[in-house]
Design a protein around this motif. Sequence first.
Motif, PDB file in Angstrom:
ATOM      1  N   UNK A  42       0.863  -1.175   0.000  1.00  0.00           N
ATOM      2  CA  UNK A  42       0.000   0.000   0.000  1.00  0.00           C
ATOM      3  C   UNK A  42       0.896   1.219   0.000  1.00  0.00           C
ATOM      4  N   UNK A  43       0.501   2.254  -0.695  1.00  0.00           N
ATOM      5  CA  UNK A  43       1.365   3.412  -0.882  1.00  0.00           C
ATOM      6  C   UNK A  43       1.295   4.322   0.350  1.00  0.00           C
ATOM      7  N   UNK A  44       2.375   4.416   1.140  1.00  0.00           N
ATOM      8  CA  UNK A  44       2.328   5.238   2.355  1.00  0.00           C
ATOM      9  C   UNK A  44       2.234   6.734   2.068  1.00  0.00           C
ATOM     10  N   UNK A  45       2.639   7.164   0.884  1.00  0.00           N
ATOM     11  CA  UNK A  45       2.508   8.583   0.554  1.00  0.00           C
ATOM     12  C   UNK A  45       1.031   8.968   0.477  1.00  0.00           C
ATOM     13  N   UNK A  46       0.217   8.109  -0.131  1.00  0.00           N
ATOM     14  CA  UNK A  46      -1.225   8.333  -0.175  1.00  0.00           C
ATOM     15  C   UNK A  46      -1.802   8.309   1.237  1.00  0.00           C
ATOM     16  N   UNK A  47      -1.343   7.358   2.053  1.00  0.00           N
ATOM     17  CA  UNK A  47      -1.810   7.263   3.438  1.00  0.00           C
ATOM     18  C   UNK A  47      -1.541   8.554   4.202  1.00  0.00           C
ATOM     19  N   UNK A 252      -2.537  -0.475 -14.680  1.00  0.00           N
ATOM     20  CA  UNK A 252      -2.356   0.726 -13.871  1.00  0.00           C
ATOM     21  C   UNK A 252      -0.952   0.786 -13.282  1.00  0.00           C
ATOM     22  N   UNK A 253      -0.471  -0.325 -12.769  1.00  0.00           N
ATOM     23  CA  UNK A 253       0.863  -0.365 -12.183  1.00  0.00           C
ATOM     24  C   UNK A 253       1.918  -0.006 -13.218  1.00  0.00           C
ATOM     25  N   UNK A 388      -6.813   6.901  -7.169  1.00  0.00           N
ATOM     26  CA  UNK A 388      -6.102   7.218  -8.408  1.00  0.00           C
ATOM     27  C   UNK A 388      -4.594   7.326  -8.191  1.00  0.00           C
ATOM     28  N   UNK A 389      -4.167   7.808  -7.017  1.00  0.00           N
ATOM     29  CA  UNK A 389      -2.756   8.099  -6.791  1.00  0.00           C
ATOM     30  C   UNK A 389      -1.976   6.937  -6.182  1.00  0.00           C
ATOM     31  N   UNK A 390      -2.648   5.887  -5.749  1.00  0.00           N
ATOM     32  CA  UNK A 390      -1.959   4.758  -5.107  1.00  0.00           C
ATOM     33  C   UNK A 390      -1.128   4.019  -6.148  1.00  0.00           C
ATOM     34  N   UNK A 397     -10.125   0.117  -4.443  1.00  0.00           N
ATOM     35  CA  UNK A 397     -10.561   1.369  -3.849  1.00  0.00           C
ATOM     36  C   UNK A 397      -9.763   1.745  -2.614  1.00  0.00           C
ATOM     37  N   UNK A 398      -9.531   3.050  -2.456  1.00  0.00           N
ATOM     38  CA  UNK A 398      -8.972   3.646  -1.240  1.00  0.00           C
ATOM     39  C   UNK A 398     -10.085   4.472  -0.623  1.00  0.00           C
TER      40      UNK A 398
END
Length: 405
Positions: A42-47, A252-253, A388-390, A397-398
């Motif tokens: 999971x992308x910690x920047x999005x978190x 997407x990746x 969208x940003x993950x 979904x986020x």
Amino acid sequence: MSSTAQAQLDAAVLQQGDAATGRLERLFSRLFLGLVYPQIWEDPVVDMEALEIAPGDNLVCIASGSCNVLSYLTASPASVTAVDLSPAHVALGRLKLAAAQTLPDYAAFYQFFGHAGMAGNAELYDRYVRSGLDGSTRAFWDSRQPFHRRISLFGKGFYRYGLLGRFLGAVHLIARLGRVDFAPLLTARSLAEQTAFFDTRIAPLFDMWLVRKLAGFRASLFGLGIPPAQYDKLAADGNGDVLPVLRERVRKLMCDFPVRDNYFAWQAFARCYDPAPDGSLPPYLQQRNFAALRNNADRGRIENRSLTGLLADQAKGSKHGYVLLDAQDWMNDEQLNALWREITRTAAPGARVIFRTGGTEDILPGRVRPEILARWAYDAEKSASGTAQDRSAIYGGFHLYRFQG
């Protein structure tokens, strides 16, 4: 510890479905006792953007590979308390926290977790880190599996191990059968080049008989940490077929983010971090964040228990952020409501909850009791932006909820 951990995992995973599903759930539960995620997916920047971490915040989260725990600590919250049902994940997180405090400098820390494949890492462990570990964590990394100490994995390419590492190894094997070389993707200079690579080299793989056959087995995604209940949610997004869902998430990746800025793509397709001096890294591994991480590492704590159980022991109104990863996809309605009762009881005014779902839709409406959910506001704009940003691209979904009191 193993029997207790196994009981906790069984309670989380076994959903009392049909006999075939039950057998798969029991197998998944036993596999999850070991290392699943050498790196969190999971992308910690999005978190961190959604959590809006401030000094004084007390956060709780699920640890997984603990890249999230350490990344949150770089923002200097008051505390980050993490849980995980896998004893291996707990040991990995505690190793990272201890290493941040005991290794001599950033270069050693990056060598250990950034390269994670250098022979000198075991020596770094013995000289600096080992004495800073609690007894059970030290025993875990010192144990022989079967011929070498577990810690030696950091000299052999740690990110190639665990269920996820081996799953990615299988992906590379299938790619070789399809005569695919990922090097052009990793050296692409534009999103257009990345998209062309996907369209011409990767999309045809999803038409291979072997790929279609494997995708039809619910156990085929165990390596991604996806139990049968979550597999079914993925398949629902594809009208019963998981393959088009997987195809879109791989697209997407590969195509939605510049590969030089996406360490998840590097882990998936090179099985390492970008070795370039300006290569993409998780926040906790970035040199500019190391001083903050070292200063704040003693504010992190990781326990081998369920999140609901942890929250039951916390004071009312004491928590400001909750990171549930995709754990709710595993839960039945009773478990889901028990968790949200404790979240609501322990939430401070304005607290944020973030989570991800295998499917695209928010799973809480219609399942969490209305009187509980009414105290929370869903942030549709931030949720859509986070989805969208993950950069990991694995989830449908986020989702972000804010406590209304």
